[in-house]
Each structure stands twice: as structure tokens, then as C-alpha cells.
Scaffold this motif. Structure first.
Motif, PDB file in Angstrom:
ATOM      1  N   CYS A  78       0.736  -1.277   0.034  1.00 26.31           N
ATOM      2  CA  CYS A  78       0.034  -0.168  -0.073  1.00 26.31           C
ATOM      3  C   CYS A  78       0.783   1.178  -0.196  1.00 26.31           C
ATOM      4  N   GLU A  79       2.128   1.080   0.501  1.00 25.40           N
ATOM      5  CA  GLU A  79       2.919   2.306   0.507  1.00 25.40           C
ATOM      6  C   GLU A  79       3.337   3.027  -0.928  1.00 25.40           C
ATOM      7  N   ALA A  80       3.113   2.274  -1.988  1.00 27.40           N
ATOM      8  CA  ALA A  80       3.461   2.363  -3.520  1.00 27.40           C
ATOM      9  C   ALA A  80       2.266   3.111  -3.897  1.00 27.40           C
ATOM     10  N   GLU A  81       1.191   2.897  -3.504  1.00 29.69           N
ATOM     11  CA  GLU A  81      -0.038   3.499  -4.095  1.00 29.69           C
ATOM     12  C   GLU A  81      -0.483   5.029  -3.406  1.00 29.69           C
ATOM     13  N   SER A  82      -0.645   5.791  -4.402  1.00 29.00           N
ATOM     14  CA  SER A  82      -1.120   7.166  -4.039  1.00 29.00           C
ATOM     15  C   SER A  82      -2.514   7.407  -3.616  1.00 29.00           C
ATOM     16  N   HIS A  83      -2.879   7.773  -2.399  1.00 24.63           N
ATOM     17  CA  HIS A  83      -3.949   8.053  -1.951  1.00 24.63           C
ATOM     18  C   HIS A  83      -4.589   9.500  -2.036  1.00 24.63           C
ATOM     19  N   GLY A  84      -3.629  10.389  -2.293  1.00 21.47           N
ATOM     20  CA  GLY A  84      -3.885  11.740  -2.437  1.00 21.47           C
ATOM     21  C   GLY A  84      -2.961  12.455  -3.485  1.00 21.47           C
ATOM     22  N   ASP A  85      -3.147  13.768  -3.790  1.00 20.89           N
ATOM     23  CA  ASP A  85      -2.553  14.596  -4.774  1.00 20.89           C
ATOM     24  C   ASP A  85      -1.034  14.589  -4.477  1.00 20.89           C
ATOM     25  N   LEU A  86      -0.554  14.418  -3.376  1.00 16.00           N
ATOM     26  CA  LEU A  86       0.867  14.492  -3.054  1.00 16.00           C
ATOM     27  C   LEU A  86       1.527  13.423  -3.375  1.00 16.00           C
ATOM     28  N   CYS A 136       4.894   0.041   8.353  1.00 17.34           N
ATOM     29  CA  CYS A 136       4.183   0.605   7.052  1.00 17.34           C
ATOM     30  C   CYS A 136       3.991   2.330   7.189  1.00 17.34           C
ATOM     31  N   VAL A 137       4.328   2.817   6.031  1.00 17.15           N
ATOM     32  CA  VAL A 137       4.171   4.463   6.173  1.00 17.15           C
ATOM     33  C   VAL A 137       3.310   4.800   4.985  1.00 17.15           C
ATOM     34  N   VAL A 138       2.300   5.243   5.223  1.00 18.82           N
ATOM     35  CA  VAL A 138       1.349   5.324   4.139  1.00 18.82           C
ATOM     36  C   VAL A 138       0.716   6.673   4.004  1.00 18.82           C
ATOM     37  N   PHE A 169     -12.022  16.198  12.419  1.00 17.63           N
ATOM     38  CA  PHE A 169     -10.282  16.500  11.943  1.00 17.63           C
ATOM     39  C   PHE A 169     -10.313  17.247  10.903  1.00 17.63           C
ATOM     40  N   PRO A 170      -9.234  18.432  11.056  1.00 17.11           N
ATOM     41  CA  PRO A 170      -9.109  19.291  10.284  1.00 17.11           C
ATOM     42  C   PRO A 170      -8.424  18.791   9.036  1.00 17.11           C
ATOM     43  N   ASP A 171      -8.994  19.363   7.707  1.00 13.98           N
ATOM     44  CA  ASP A 171      -8.290  19.079   6.393  1.00 13.98           C
ATOM     45  C   ASP A 171      -6.853  19.156   6.512  1.00 13.98           C
ATOM     46  N   ASN A 172      -6.210  17.923   6.018  1.00 12.16           N
ATOM     47  CA  ASN A 172      -4.745  18.019   5.845  1.00 12.16           C
ATOM     48  C   ASN A 172      -4.288  16.982   4.646  1.00 12.16           C
ATOM     49  N   PRO A 173      -4.212  17.401   3.473  1.00 10.10           N
ATOM     50  CA  PRO A 173      -3.704  16.817   2.442  1.00 10.10           C
ATOM     51  C   PRO A 173      -2.428  16.029   2.495  1.00 10.10           C
ATOM     52  N   ALA A 174      -1.567  16.625   3.788  1.00 13.28           N
ATOM     53  CA  ALA A 174      -0.037  16.203   3.860  1.00 13.28           C
ATOM     54  C   ALA A 174      -0.124  15.169   5.120  1.00 13.28           C
ATOM     55  N   HIS A 175      -1.285  14.513   5.301  1.00 10.54           N
ATOM     56  CA  HIS A 175      -1.351  13.643   6.288  1.00 10.54           C
ATOM     57  C   HIS A 175      -0.959  12.268   6.124  1.00 10.54           C
ATOM     58  N   ALA A 176      -0.404  11.418   6.871  1.00  8.93           N
ATOM     59  CA  ALA A 176       0.203   9.920   6.571  1.00  8.93           C
ATOM     60  C   ALA A 176       0.028   9.370   7.909  1.00  8.93           C
ATOM     61  N   ILE A 177       0.110   8.078   7.908  1.00  7.51           N
ATOM     62  CA  ILE A 177       0.049   7.067   9.027  1.00  7.51           C
ATOM     63  C   ILE A 177       1.114   6.166   8.938  1.00  7.51           C
ATOM     64  N   ALA A 178       1.662   5.714  10.182  1.00  9.33           N
ATOM     65  CA  ALA A 178       2.413   4.569  10.346  1.00  9.33           C
ATOM     66  C   ALA A 178       1.708   3.593  11.006  1.00  9.33           C
TER      67      ALA A 178
END
Length: 165
Positions: free
Chosen positions: A9-17, A110-112, A122-131
Motif C-alpha cells: 500500500c505504500e506505493a499507492e497514492s491516496h492523494g495529490d501529494l 508501513c508508512v502510507v 479532524f481538520p483537512d490535511n492533504p499532507a497527512h500520513a500514517i504509520a
């Protein structure tokens, strides 16, 4: 094992970044008083076990954010709990998180990329990630991951407004 089978899943893009690259800096918000002991030291709970195990540790992709956005989002997140305020950020690279291994050399996390958009409270954050744990693990193993993360970040809190200094 390189973790590829667990972290495809790390290689898949989930957003514009796009996917999180190894050289990106990722920040974990520290709030007061929630994440501090009475003696002022950080609590391991800054990395909640349930988040490591399943929901994912919330992180900010700070290299994709301006200081004002980092500060604004940090305040909005802290305000979700009464009496909380942002104290700063714990920052490490994605590669450092991805390099953590267990005793048989399996990846721990995994870092996604995980943009948050239109998901109140939750506030909008297009630069959010999870580990999140790279595979299903026992509670004891999740506790060990928490300890490893606590050591990796070692309490060096970066003040809001100083992330890009």
C-alpha cells in the motif's frame, strides 16, 4: 524480508501529494498535558498501542506543509480534547520509520499517505500520513514497537514555528 508483501500500500497514492518518499520528514504531534508525565518527561502513550496495531499513528508530512498550516492543524487537533494544547512535534524521516525491524528482520511499520479531507472533527490535511504495524502482531509485540518508536524519537520536541528552521 523487506516488508514489500506487507507494505504494498505504500506505493499507492491516496492523494495529490503521492506516496510518502523515504526522505520526507514526518511529525507526530505532542500535546500537553496528555503526553507528559508529572516530571515533564514524555509518556510512551504519545504512540498509542491501538494506533500502532490497527488505525495508524497520525503523522504530518511537514516537508509538504507551510509553518502556518502545521501550527494551525496542530492547534485544531489539540483542541479536540478539553484542556489540551500543542507542545510541539517529534520529527523523523520516513526511511527511519521504514527501517525499523524485528528480531527476524521483518519490517515493523508501513508508512502510507493518508490525506484527511472533509472528515470532521479532524481538520483537512492533504499532507497527512500514517504509520501502522506491517502485519498482525501480538499485544506484546505492539508494546515493543511502541518502545522502539519512543527510543527512535527520543523526546527531541521541535517547537511549532521551528519545523523549517
Amino acid at each position: 524480508m523487506d516488508g514489500a508483501q506487507y507494505c504494498a500500500c505504500e506505493a499507492e497514492s491516496h492523494g495529490d501529494l503521492g506516496p510518502v518518499s523515504d526522505d520526507e520528514r514526518l511529525a507526530r504531534l505532542v500535546t500537553s498535558p496528555n503526553h507528559f508525565r508529572k516530571d515533564g518527561g514524555l509518556k510512551p502513550g504519545v504512540f498509542p498501542l491501538s494506533h500502532i496495531k490497527s488505525s495508524g499513528l497520525s503523522l504530518m508530512r511537514v516537508d509538504h506543509m507551510q509553518e502556518v498550516a502545521i501550527t494551525d492543524i496542530s492547534h485544531k487537533i489539540a483542541r479536540q480534547k478539553e484542556g489540551e494544547s500543542p507542545s510541539g512535534l517529534l520529527i523523523r524521516s520516513a526511511l527511519e520509520l521504514r527501517s525499523l525491524r524485528d528480531e527476524v528482520e521483518d519490517r515493523l511499520l508501513c508508512v502510507v499517505d493518508d490525506p484527511v479531507l472533509d472528515a470532521p472533527p479532524f481538520p483537512d490535511n492533504p499532507a497527512h500520513a500514517i504509520a501502522v504495524s506491517a502485519k498482525e502482531r501480538s499485544d506484546e509485540e505492539i508494546l515493543e514497537i511502541q518502545s522502539t518508536l519512543f527510543e527512535l524519537f527520543d523526546g527531541a520536541i521541535v517547537s511549532l514555528g521551528m519545523v523549517h528552521e
